[in-house]
Design a protein around this motif. Structure first.
Motif, PDB file in Angstrom:
ATOM      1  N   ALA A 185       1.300  -9.328   8.229  1.00 60.20           N
ATOM      2  CA  ALA A 185       2.752  -9.245   8.032  1.00 60.20           C
ATOM      3  C   ALA A 185       3.440 -10.494   8.595  1.00 60.20           C
ATOM      4  O   ALA A 185       4.354 -11.052   7.968  1.00 60.20           O
ATOM      5  N   ARG A 186       2.992 -10.951   9.764  1.00 60.56           N
ATOM      6  CA  ARG A 186       3.628 -12.133  10.377  1.00 60.56           C
ATOM      7  C   ARG A 186       3.346 -13.375   9.542  1.00 60.56           C
ATOM      8  O   ARG A 186       4.207 -14.247   9.399  1.00 60.56           O
ATOM      9  N   GLU A 187       2.160 -13.442   8.963  1.00 62.66           N
ATOM     10  CA  GLU A 187       1.839 -14.573   8.082  1.00 62.66           C
ATOM     11  C   GLU A 187       2.712 -14.499   6.811  1.00 62.66           C
ATOM     12  O   GLU A 187       3.229 -15.512   6.341  1.00 62.66           O
ATOM     13  N   ASN A 188       2.913 -13.297   6.293  1.00 59.86           N
ATOM     14  CA  ASN A 188       3.770 -13.150   5.103  1.00 59.86           C
ATOM     15  C   ASN A 188       5.218 -13.513   5.427  1.00 59.86           C
ATOM     16  O   ASN A 188       5.920 -14.100   4.604  1.00 59.86           O
ATOM     17  N   GLN A 189       5.642 -13.177   6.623  1.00 61.04           N
ATOM     18  CA  GLN A 189       7.009 -13.563   7.043  1.00 61.04           C
ATOM     19  C   GLN A 189       7.131 -15.083   7.070  1.00 61.04           C
ATOM     20  O   GLN A 189       8.114 -15.656   6.608  1.00 61.04           O
ATOM     21  N   LEU A 234       0.835  -1.205   0.000  1.00 57.67           N
ATOM     22  CA  LEU A 234       0.000   0.000   0.000  1.00 57.67           C
ATOM     23  C   LEU A 234       0.866   1.250   0.000  1.00 57.67           C
ATOM     24  O   LEU A 234       0.441   2.309   0.449  1.00 57.67           O
ATOM     25  N   GLY A 235       2.090   1.099  -0.456  1.00 54.09           N
ATOM     26  CA  GLY A 235       3.027   2.211  -0.413  1.00 54.09           C
ATOM     27  C   GLY A 235       2.853   3.139  -1.601  1.00 54.09           C
ATOM     28  O   GLY A 235       1.963   2.970  -2.444  1.00 54.09           O
ATOM     29  N   CYS A 236       3.743   4.133  -1.676  1.00 55.68           N
ATOM     30  CA  CYS A 236       3.706   5.057  -2.801  1.00 55.68           C
ATOM     31  C   CYS A 236       5.119   5.218  -3.362  1.00 55.68           C
ATOM     32  O   CYS A 236       5.405   6.156  -4.085  1.00 55.68           O
ATOM     33  N   GLY A 237       6.004   4.296  -2.987  1.00 56.52           N
ATOM     34  CA  GLY A 237       7.379   4.345  -3.467  1.00 56.52           C
ATOM     35  C   GLY A 237       8.029   3.002  -3.212  1.00 56.52           C
ATOM     36  O   GLY A 237       7.354   2.024  -2.896  1.00 56.52           O
ATOM     37  N   ASN A 238       9.348   2.984  -3.338  1.00 59.70           N
ATOM     38  CA  ASN A 238      10.085   1.729  -3.155  1.00 59.70           C
ATOM     39  C   ASN A 238      11.361   2.070  -2.376  1.00 59.70           C
ATOM     40  O   ASN A 238      12.446   2.121  -2.953  1.00 59.70           O
ATOM     41  N   GLY A 295       5.455   1.916  10.047  1.00 55.66           N
ATOM     42  CA  GLY A 295       4.160   1.653   9.396  1.00 55.66           C
ATOM     43  C   GLY A 295       4.333   0.565   8.361  1.00 55.66           C
ATOM     44  O   GLY A 295       4.132   0.772   7.169  1.00 55.66           O
ATOM     45  N   SER A 296       4.695  -0.635   8.829  1.00 63.86           N
ATOM     46  CA  SER A 296       5.176  -1.696   7.924  1.00 63.86           C
ATOM     47  C   SER A 296       4.059  -2.405   7.173  1.00 63.86           C
ATOM     48  O   SER A 296       4.337  -3.165   6.244  1.00 63.86           O
ATOM     49  N   GLY A 297       2.791  -2.199   7.532  1.00 55.52           N
ATOM     50  CA  GLY A 297       1.675  -2.782   6.784  1.00 55.52           C
ATOM     51  C   GLY A 297       1.819  -4.285   6.641  1.00 55.52           C
ATOM     52  O   GLY A 297       2.108  -5.001   7.607  1.00 55.52           O
ATOM     53  N   GLY A 298       1.618  -4.787   5.415  1.00 60.27           N
ATOM     54  CA  GLY A 298       1.730  -6.223   5.152  1.00 60.27           C
ATOM     55  C   GLY A 298       3.160  -6.726   5.111  1.00 60.27           C
ATOM     56  O   GLY A 298       3.384  -7.926   4.916  1.00 60.27           O
ATOM     57  N   GLY A 299       4.132  -5.835   5.258  1.00 64.60           N
ATOM     58  CA  GLY A 299       5.517  -6.265   5.476  1.00 64.60           C
ATOM     59  C   GLY A 299       6.424  -6.307   4.264  1.00 64.60           C
ATOM     60  O   GLY A 299       7.586  -6.709   4.370  1.00 64.60           O
ATOM     61  N   ILE A 300       5.951  -5.834   3.104  1.00 55.34           N
ATOM     62  CA  ILE A 300       6.756  -6.010   1.879  1.00 55.34           C
ATOM     63  C   ILE A 300       8.167  -5.414   2.010  1.00 55.34           C
ATOM     64  O   ILE A 300       9.157  -6.067   1.679  1.00 55.34           O
ATOM     65  N   ASP A 301       8.264  -4.196   2.541  1.00 51.22           N
ATOM     66  CA  ASP A 301       9.586  -3.554   2.593  1.00 51.22           C
ATOM     67  C   ASP A 301      10.463  -4.150   3.700  1.00 51.22           C
ATOM     68  O   ASP A 301      11.697  -4.111   3.609  1.00 51.22           O
ATOM     69  N   VAL A 302       9.830  -4.702   4.729  1.00 52.47           N
ATOM     70  CA  VAL A 302      10.598  -5.363   5.792  1.00 52.47           C
ATOM     71  C   VAL A 302      11.222  -6.643   5.238  1.00 52.47           C
ATOM     72  O   VAL A 302      12.419  -6.922   5.461  1.00 52.47           O
ATOM     73  N   LEU A 303      10.437  -7.398   4.484  1.00 53.09           N
ATOM     74  CA  LEU A 303      10.963  -8.657   3.935  1.00 53.09           C
ATOM     75  C   LEU A 303      12.073  -8.377   2.916  1.00 53.09           C
ATOM     76  O   LEU A 303      13.107  -9.062   2.902  1.00 53.09           O
ATOM     77  N   LEU A 304      11.877  -7.340   2.093  1.00 53.23           N
ATOM     78  CA  LEU A 304      12.929  -6.988   1.120  1.00 53.23           C
ATOM     79  C   LEU A 304      14.197  -6.525   1.839  1.00 53.23           C
ATOM     80  O   LEU A 304      15.315  -6.874   1.453  1.00 53.23           O
ATOM     81  N   SER A 305      14.016  -5.739   2.916  1.00 54.93           N
ATOM     82  CA  SER A 305      15.184  -5.247   3.673  1.00 54.93           C
ATOM     83  C   SER A 305      15.918  -6.405   4.337  1.00 54.93           C
ATOM     84  O   SER A 305      17.157  -6.425   4.386  1.00 54.93           O
ATOM     85  N   ALA A 306      15.153  -7.353   4.860  1.00 50.50           N
ATOM     86  CA  ALA A 306      15.766  -8.485   5.580  1.00 50.50           C
ATOM     87  C   ALA A 306      16.713  -9.250   4.665  1.00 50.50           C
ATOM     88  O   ALA A 306      17.801  -9.669   5.068  1.00 50.50           O
TER      89      ALA A 306
END
Ligand SMILES: C[S@@+](CC[C@H](N)C(=O)[O-])C[C@H]1O[C@@H](n2cnc3c(N)ncnc32)[C@H](O)[C@@H]1O
Length: 269
Positions: free
Chosen positions: A115-119, A61-65, A82-93
């Motif tokens: 987010a935890r389910e996506n992880q 749900l972001g507006c950038g990358n 504001g990590s939401g569903g976690g996309i940027d956290v998983l990419l950063s990890a």
């Protein structure tokens, strides 16, 4: 209802829609579906999305990358506000590797569950999702190398507090690397309200010079704002017409003034 409750309800519902297999946005498309929504679509390239569970990408749900533009080194600690569903956290990890760590912080229970389910689906271990508010980050001083965020700070009613909290948790020399909606130049108040409603900025986006001033006030150096996507009035025509706005009349006041930007700054070493 307080602003924060409105934000929580909006994103709680978005998380439930994604869990039910729908789109994350209210009528708009998700990052996997490049067709419609000019704000959230086509932010990530295939090399990034291919390495993630489909649900994590659908939840974007972001507006950038921010992770594409931020420098992230192996072994570093990253915090996503504001990590939401976690996309940027998983990419950063993945970028910081097994010796590094990626924290996600969000106040909405349904988003944290997603987010935890996506992880779990991504099988990534160097990730932790925390419940909390970006105005009161539940991490110690000087504990993070990079603060990222994707379209969240515009939702906060206390942006000074968010920026000073980001500054506090960053280590000396740490980087602020955030995607957010900003405005540029004078816009009449009613036009501004309508456009920001379309973008989804409930609390209101900052003008670029205000962002720079607030970052400097929080103590940051090397501040830079780089537009990544400038919104076109035509993208908002259907929404604005539905709000009773005469789109052709306001078009000249909108052109080139509403955008997503990548905002960087450094905590002095
Ligand atoms: C627009 S979504 C962006 C989510 C994610 N960054 C992404 O790119 O998909 C905003 C997220 O920020 C969270 N959020 C908004 N305001 C917050 C606050 N003050 N404290 C913590 N989380 C917040 C919402 O719960 C929601 O998950």
């Amino acid at each position: 209802m307080e602003l924060k409750d409105v934000v929580k309800e909006k994103y709680g519902q978005a998380a439930l829609r994604i869990n039910a297999g729908g789109s994350s946005c209210c009528g708009a498309a998700s990052a996997l579906d490049g067709c419609c929504d000019p704000i959230t679509s086509n932010l990530y390239d295939a090399a990034q999305t291919g390495a993630l569970p489909e649900e994590a990408v659908l939840a974007s749900l972001g507006c950038g990358n921010p992770t594409a533009l931020a420098r992230l080194n192996p072994g570093e600690t990253v915090l996503d506000l504001g990590s939401g569903g976690g996309i940027d956290v998983l990419l950063s990890a993945r970028r910081v590797g097994p010796l590094g760590k990626a924290w996600g912080l969000d106040m909405t229970d349904e988003m944290l569950a997603l987010a935890r389910e996506n992880q779990r689906k991504a099988g990534v271990e160097n990730v932790e999702f925390l419940k909390g508010e970006i105005e009161r980050i539940p991490l110690p001083d000087n504990s993070v190398d990079v603060v990222i965020s994707n379209c969240v700070i515009n939702l906060s009613a206390d942006k000074d507090r968010v920026l000073s909290e980001a500054f506090r948790v960053l280590k000396p020399g740490g980087r602020f690397a955030v995607s957010d909606v900003v405005t540029r130049g004078a816009v009449p108040d009613d036009v501004r309200q309508n456009m920001l409603l379309w973008v989804g900025c409930i609390a209101g986006a900052l003008d670029d010079y205000q962002y720079v001033a607030k970052l400097a006030n929080a103590g940051f150096d090397a501040i830079d704002i780089e537009p990544t996507r400038v919104y076109n009035i035509e993208d908002a025509r259907t929404f604005l017409t539905g709000q009773g706005v005469d789109v052709d009349a306001i078009a000249p006041q909108v052109e080139g003034k509403f955008m997503s930007a990548f905002i960087r700054a450094v905590k002095p070493a």
